[in-house]
Design an enzyme around this catalytic site. Structure first.
Site, PDB file in Angstrom:
ATOM      1  N   LYS A 137       0.810  -1.221   0.000  1.00  0.00           N
ATOM      2  CA  LYS A 137       0.000   0.000   0.000  1.00  0.00           C
ATOM      3  C   LYS A 137       0.841   1.268   0.000  1.00  0.00           C
ATOM      4  O   LYS A 137       0.323   2.357  -0.274  1.00  0.00           O
ATOM      5  CB  LYS A 137      -0.969   0.000   1.184  1.00  0.00           C
ATOM      6  CG  LYS A 137      -1.987  -1.134   1.145  1.00  0.00           C
ATOM      7  CD  LYS A 137      -2.866  -1.089  -0.097  1.00  0.00           C
ATOM      8  CE  LYS A 137      -3.955  -2.145  -0.044  1.00  0.00           C
ATOM      9  NZ  LYS A 137      -4.860  -2.098  -1.206  1.00  0.00           N
ATOM     10  N   SER A 166      -2.896 -12.640   3.705  1.00  0.00           N
ATOM     11  CA  SER A 166      -3.298 -12.548   2.299  1.00  0.00           C
ATOM     12  C   SER A 166      -2.282 -13.204   1.378  1.00  0.00           C
ATOM     13  O   SER A 166      -2.615 -13.636   0.270  1.00  0.00           O
ATOM     14  CB  SER A 166      -3.532 -11.090   1.884  1.00  0.00           C
ATOM     15  OG  SER A 166      -2.352 -10.329   2.001  1.00  0.00           O
TER      16      SER A 166
END
Length: 311
Positions: free
Chosen positions: A44, A257
């Site tokens: 991110k 994830s």
């Protein structure tokens, strides 16, 4: 403090692409892009820089700016670092039950945290942030709608993969905002038209950090389901199991994830006699130690994780 009118670079660098030597089956190469080497430890950082640079170029930043963002944690943390450097007040909306590590990191960067109902997951955070932004008191960059998210992965993540490999048959990424699948997937397909773009997605009702089910009722505007070839569902138990496998077999301390992405990549590999698969590992495991997913039985880990909001 950084000049609000200065271009944003903020320490981004090329991330390593490594072959999973022990897990790649005969004839198939599985490569993983390790995004946790970026400044706040996740993929991110790429979109945080891109969204703020877009806002700067559009003249949206000023000494009076107050930033707002719905986030499961990583985007909020990435923006929090930049907001701190620019001395911009920042509020993040997160679902109740986020891991304590993510909460503490945000507080360390001086971020205000507003909690949305835990049972609404990331959709609830988006809803609450939208209601707050409607007051006109905040600038919400909105990773779910901001095309700079897609552009960051097209020009960064995807181009790096294309430059590092001679061939790609399948690209696997977790379905979160959709920015990685849309941006990196497009860049890979431009160089390797035969490549499949595959989403790793939890079934509705299963909570896996950073990922979302599009059947849950909210499709991020930047995500176009018609631009991917397959959506493969992965549940929480195999996600945790594959996250542990990455540590015990490959020595990679990965976030949940990553385990979901690995599970899907291995499924694709079993369908192939030969070829190259690339997947994205968005972050490391440090932010998730308090969730209990790395110790005890898988059943205990699933039960403990289910009691927390990992989105």
């Amino acid at each position: 403090m950084v000049d609000l009118l200065a271009p944003v670079s903020m320490g981004l660098s090329r991330t390593p692409l490594v072959r999973l030597e022990a897990l790649s089956p005969p004839g198939v190469d599985i490569f993983a892009k390790l995004e946790w080497v970026l400044p706040t430890g996740s993929i991110k950082d790429r979109i945080a820089v891109a969204m703020l640079e877009k806002a700067r170029l559009e003249g949206l930043l000023s000494p009076e700016t107050r930033l707002l963002e719905p986030s499961s944690g990583n985007t909020g943390i990435a923006l929090a670092r930049l907001a701190m450097m620019w001395n911009i007040p920042f509020t993040v909306v997160m679902a109740e039950g986020a891991s304590q590590e993510r909460v503490e990191i945000l507080k360390t960067f001086g971020t205000e945290i507003v909690y949305s109902p835990g049972d609404e997951g990331s959709n609830g955070a988006v809803r609450v942030a939208g209601e707050m932004a409607a007051s006109g008191d905040y600038l919400m960059l909105n990773q779910y709608e901001n095309l700079a998210n897609v552009e960051a992965h097209y020009r960064g993540t995807g181009r790096e993969i294309v430059e590092d490999l001679d061939h790609v048959d399948a690209f696997v990424a977790g379905l979160g905002t959709g920015g990685t699948l849309m941006g990196a997937g497009t860049a890979i397909r431009e160089s390797f038209p035969q490549a499949q773009v595959v989403a790793a997605e939890p079934p509705m009702g299963e909570l896996i950090t950073g990922l979302r089910s599009i059947d849950a009722g909210y499709i991020p505007p930047i995500f176009d389901p018609d631009r991917i070839d397959r959506r493969i569902l992965v549940r929480l138990a195999p996600t945790i199991e594959h996250t542990r496998t990455l540590l015990s077999v490959e020595g990679l301390f990965a976030g949940p994830s990553c385990g979901a992405a690995l599970a899907v990549a291995l499924r694709i590999a079993r369908e192939m006699r030969s070829g190259t698969i690339v997947t994205i590992f968005p972050d490391a495991g440090w932010k998730y130690l308090s969730t209990g997913i790395y110790t005890g039985s898988i059943q205990e880990a699933v039960k403990g994780a289910t009691n927390q909001i990992l989105w």
